[in-house]
Design a protein around this motif. Structure first.
Motif, PDB file in Angstrom:
ATOM      1  N   LYS A  89       0.896  -1.217  -0.103  1.00  0.00           N
ATOM      2  CA  LYS A  89       0.027   0.002   0.132  1.00  0.00           C
ATOM      3  C   LYS A  89       0.978   1.387  -0.033  1.00  0.00           C
ATOM      4  CE  LYS A  89      -3.238  -2.374   3.065  1.00  0.00           C
ATOM      5  NZ  LYS A  89      -3.877  -2.384   4.424  1.00  0.00           N
ATOM      6  N   PRO A  90       0.279   2.379  -0.534  1.00  0.00           N
ATOM      7  CA  PRO A  90       1.130   3.536  -0.471  1.00  0.00           C
ATOM      8  C   PRO A  90       1.503   3.811   1.059  1.00  0.00           C
ATOM      9  CG  PRO A  90      -0.753   3.925  -1.659  1.00  0.00           C
ATOM     10  CD  PRO A  90      -0.850   2.535  -1.122  1.00  0.00           C
ATOM     11  N   GLU A  91       0.866   3.608   1.809  1.00  0.00           N
ATOM     12  CA  GLU A  91       1.356   3.840   3.437  1.00  0.00           C
ATOM     13  C   GLU A  91       2.361   2.939   3.934  1.00  0.00           C
ATOM     14  OE1 GLU A  91      -1.815   3.287   2.255  1.00  0.00           O
ATOM     15  OE2 GLU A  91      -2.975   2.122   3.818  1.00  0.00           O
ATOM     16  N   ASP A  92       3.011   2.038   2.891  1.00  0.00           N
ATOM     17  CA  ASP A  92       4.148   1.377   3.426  1.00  0.00           C
ATOM     18  C   ASP A  92       5.402   1.901   2.850  1.00  0.00           C
ATOM     19  OD1 ASP A  92       2.350  -1.634   2.439  1.00  0.00           O
ATOM     20  OD2 ASP A  92       2.545  -1.028   4.259  1.00  0.00           O
ATOM     21  N   THR A  93       5.426   2.976   2.115  1.00  0.00           N
ATOM     22  CA  THR A  93       6.226   3.671   1.836  1.00  0.00           C
ATOM     23  C   THR A  93       7.223   4.095   3.079  1.00  0.00           C
ATOM     24  OG1 THR A  93       5.221   4.665  -0.177  1.00  0.00           O
ATOM     25  CG2 THR A  93       6.936   5.755   0.732  1.00  0.00           C
ATOM     26  N   GLY A  94       8.578   3.971   2.779  1.00  0.00           N
ATOM     27  CA  GLY A  94       9.599   4.452   3.773  1.00  0.00           C
ATOM     28  C   GLY A  94      10.816   3.659   3.384  1.00  0.00           C
ATOM     29  N   VAL A  95      12.018   4.276   4.453  1.00  0.00           N
ATOM     30  CA  VAL A  95      13.140   3.380   4.424  1.00  0.00           C
ATOM     31  C   VAL A  95      13.039   2.151   5.368  1.00  0.00           C
ATOM     32  CG1 VAL A  95      15.548   3.486   4.761  1.00  0.00           C
ATOM     33  CG2 VAL A  95      14.418   5.449   3.855  1.00  0.00           C
ATOM     34  N   TYR A  96      13.318   0.864   4.902  1.00  0.00           N
ATOM     35  CA  TYR A  96      13.285  -0.313   5.663  1.00  0.00           C
ATOM     36  C   TYR A  96      14.924  -0.591   6.027  1.00  0.00           C
ATOM     37  CZ  TYR A  96       8.313  -0.935   4.623  1.00  0.00           C
ATOM     38  OH  TYR A  96       7.132  -1.018   4.534  1.00  0.00           O
ATOM     39  N   TYR A  97      14.728  -0.701   7.423  1.00  0.00           N
ATOM     40  CA  TYR A  97      16.032  -0.977   8.160  1.00  0.00           C
ATOM     41  C   TYR A  97      15.903  -2.491   8.881  1.00  0.00           C
ATOM     42  CZ  TYR A  97      16.803   4.146   7.984  1.00  0.00           C
ATOM     43  OH  TYR A  97      16.882   5.101   7.487  1.00  0.00           O
ATOM     44  N   CYS A  98      17.013  -3.457   8.671  1.00  0.00           N
ATOM     45  CA  CYS A  98      17.043  -4.390   9.368  1.00  0.00           C
ATOM     46  C   CYS A  98      17.892  -4.144  10.591  1.00  0.00           C
ATOM     47  CB  CYS A  98      17.344  -5.620   8.605  1.00  0.00           C
ATOM     48  SG  CYS A  98      19.144  -5.765   8.150  1.00  0.00           S
ATOM     49  N   ALA A  99      17.776  -4.703  11.840  1.00  0.00           N
ATOM     50  CA  ALA A  99      18.582  -4.761  12.737  1.00  0.00           C
ATOM     51  C   ALA A  99      18.807  -5.970  13.907  1.00  0.00           C
ATOM     52  CB  ALA A  99      17.866  -3.459  13.844  1.00  0.00           C
ATOM     53  N   ALA A 100      19.838  -6.100  14.399  1.00  0.00           N
ATOM     54  CA  ALA A 100      20.018  -7.164  15.032  1.00  0.00           C
ATOM     55  C   ALA A 100      20.045  -6.908  16.613  1.00  0.00           C
ATOM     56  CB  ALA A 100      21.373  -7.833  14.731  1.00  0.00           C
ATOM     57  N   SER A 101      19.351  -7.915  17.439  1.00  0.00           N
ATOM     58  CA  SER A 101      19.674  -7.583  18.946  1.00  0.00           C
ATOM     59  C   SER A 101      20.568  -8.639  19.382  1.00  0.00           C
ATOM     60  CB  SER A 101      18.379  -7.838  19.574  1.00  0.00           C
ATOM     61  OG  SER A 101      17.913  -9.012  19.740  1.00  0.00           O
ATOM     62  N   LEU A 102      20.882  -8.330  20.762  1.00  0.00           N
ATOM     63  CA  LEU A 102      21.817  -9.364  21.450  1.00  0.00           C
ATOM     64  C   LEU A 102      21.046  -9.708  22.419  1.00  0.00           C
ATOM     65  CD1 LEU A 102      24.960  -6.933  21.846  1.00  0.00           C
ATOM     66  CD2 LEU A 102      24.420  -8.823  20.317  1.00  0.00           C
ATOM     67  N   GLY A 103      20.144 -10.847  22.153  1.00  0.00           N
ATOM     68  CA  GLY A 103      19.364 -11.792  23.240  1.00  0.00           C
ATOM     69  C   GLY A 103      17.795 -11.365  23.344  1.00  0.00           C
ATOM     70  N   PHE A 104      17.456 -10.308  22.872  1.00  0.00           N
ATOM     71  CA  PHE A 104      16.123  -9.645  23.137  1.00  0.00           C
ATOM     72  C   PHE A 104      15.143 -10.353  21.721  1.00  0.00           C
ATOM     73  CE2 PHE A 104      16.826  -7.936  27.010  1.00  0.00           C
ATOM     74  CZ  PHE A 104      17.762  -7.270  26.722  1.00  0.00           C
ATOM     75  N   ASN A 105      13.908 -10.737  22.013  1.00  0.00           N
ATOM     76  CA  ASN A 105      12.811 -10.503  20.934  1.00  0.00           C
ATOM     77  C   ASN A 105      12.071  -9.369  21.332  1.00  0.00           C
ATOM     78  OD1 ASN A 105      13.975 -12.905  20.161  1.00  0.00           O
ATOM     79  ND2 ASN A 105      12.366 -14.151  21.011  1.00  0.00           N
TER      80      ASN A 105
END
Length: 125
Positions: A89-105
């Motif tokens: 959808k148009p509202e999905d527009t944006g910059v998408y980042y991935c990130a890694a945590s250290l032990g947390f969900n």
């Protein structure tokens, strides 16, 4: 140290699908212990949670507006996490980042210590 690189973004029409990839390098053991999350940031908006997947792939979580349309998965043999995005959808527009945590969900930006540079997704009406 962990490095993350996103790919797969683009300019698309509403209703189509995209698959984003997040490939990591660096300390494999550190990456394996934490969840990997996808976040997005629209112009002028705060960074918001999209989805996460636990290090072993057994736990996933999605923001309400994405559940049913987006699917997160991972292949630890390839050190890659994917975000399949359907019915965009148009509202999905944006910059998408991935990130890694250290032990947390977690859904919280502050629980993720390593970030990629982002990939732009633009959805036209």
């Amino acid at each position: 140290q962990v490095q993350l690189v996103e790919s797969g973004g683009g300019l698309v029409q509403a209703g189509v699908s995209l698959r984003l990839s997040c490939t990591t390098s660096g300390s494999g053991r550190t990456f394996g212990l934490g969840a990997t999350g996808w976040f997005r940031q629209a112009p002028g908006q705060e960074r918001e949670f999209v989805a996460y997947i636990s290090w072993n792939g057994r736990a996933t979580d999605y923001a309400d507006s994405m559940e049913g349309r987006f699917t997160i998965s991972r292949d630890n043999n390839k050190n890659t996490v994917y975000l399949q995005m359907n019915s965009l959808k148009p509202e999905d527009t944006g910059v998408y980042y991935c990130a890694a945590s250290l032990g947390f969900n977690s859904r919280r930006v502050s629980d993720y210590g390593y970030w990629g540079q982002g990939t732009q997704v633009t959805v036209l009406e």
